[in-house]
Design an enzyme around this catalytic site. Structure first.
Site, PDB file in Angstrom:
ATOM      1  CG  ASP A 261      -4.729  -1.282   6.525  1.00 33.61           C
ATOM      2  OD1 ASP A 261      -5.647  -0.478   6.793  1.00 33.61           O
ATOM      3  OD2 ASP A 261      -4.549  -1.755   5.385  1.00 33.61           O
TER       4      ASP A 261
ATOM      5  CE  LYS B 269      -3.784  -5.183   4.137  1.00 32.44           C
ATOM      6  NZ  LYS B 269      -3.001  -3.960   4.436  1.00 32.44           N
TER       7      LYS B 269
ATOM      8  CE  LYS C 147      -5.785  -2.996   1.959  1.00 31.30           C
ATOM      9  NZ  LYS C 147      -5.115  -1.884   2.670  1.00 31.30           N
TER      10      LYS C 147
END
Length: 223
Positions: free
Chosen positions: A91, A153, A182
């Site tokens: 991430d 995300k 996400k």
């Protein structure tokens, strides 16, 4: 929605600065027990957690976290190091200043470099929606899509706010085919989790969902 289906979307997360190995082991154990998607932990614990889990649960870690203003070279090194240590999911945080300066090509090139370093591993791109205008969010949907990342995300959970339902609605309207979403930061209940999933999020970055379930079982005497 069945709770087990919710657990399958959860990156069970512990990224606080003071996280200890005992706490990391606990979230690893709980992630396995509840069937989470992954554990998301600091880079310094990746190798130890990978060895501890022995393949029972994917290890996710963060790159350029939480501010995103590391150099691309540094982020690429962090990524390769994390993967060598056993991380299966990455991430990364974009350079938000570059976005504010409209350096879209630079951001895309950075994501592409990190994705190349990931190879077949999963790359999620954190854009920190609470700091962005709607126009900037939409542009990042396009950039993330064109760069070939696996996920967009919402948040680090370390800025002024976390995921919102409107963010996921906006992502769903503007990301390209194959880019998943996400939601992360501030997901406080099973109701929140179910709503984010219904809007199209396939991952949730949270520690609270598993903790809530565990607390219920402890109270019932079944954990």
């Amino acid at each position: 929605m069945d709770r087990n289906d919710i657990f399958k979307t959860v990156d069970h997360t512990l990224l606080t600065q003071g996280a200890t190995w005992a706490q990391i082991k606990e979230i690893c154990d709980d992630a396995v027990a509840y069937g989470a998607a992954s554990v998301c932990i600091p880079p310094s614990y990746v190798k130890r957690a990978w060895e501890y889990l022995k393949g029972k649960m994917p290890v996710c870690t963060v790159i350029g976290f939480p501010n995103g203003y590391n150099t691309t070279k540094t982020k690429v090194f962090e990524t390769r190091d994390a993967i060598e240590n056993g991380a299966e999911e990455i991430d990364m945080v974009i350079n938000i200043g570059d976005l504010k300066d409209r350096n879209y090509e630079k951001i895309q090139a950075e994501i592409e470099e990190i994705k190349a370093a990931c190879g077949e591993k999963v790359l999620k791109v954190i854009i920190e929606t609470c700091l962005l205008t709607e126009e900037e969010k939409i542009r990042m949907c396009q950039v993330v899509t064109e760069a070939g990342a696996d996920f967009i995300k919402t948040s680090t959970g370390f800025s002024t706010a976390g995921a919102t339902f409107d963010d996921i609605k906006l992502f769903a309207a503007h990301v390209g085919p194959g880019v998943k979403m996400k939601a992360a930061g501030g997901i406080k209940s099973f109701e929140d989790a179910e709503k984010f999933i219904s809007l199209g999020a396939s991952r949730l970055g949270t520690s609270r969902i598993v903790k809530l379930a565990k607390a219920e079982q402890i109270e019932e005497g079944s954990y």
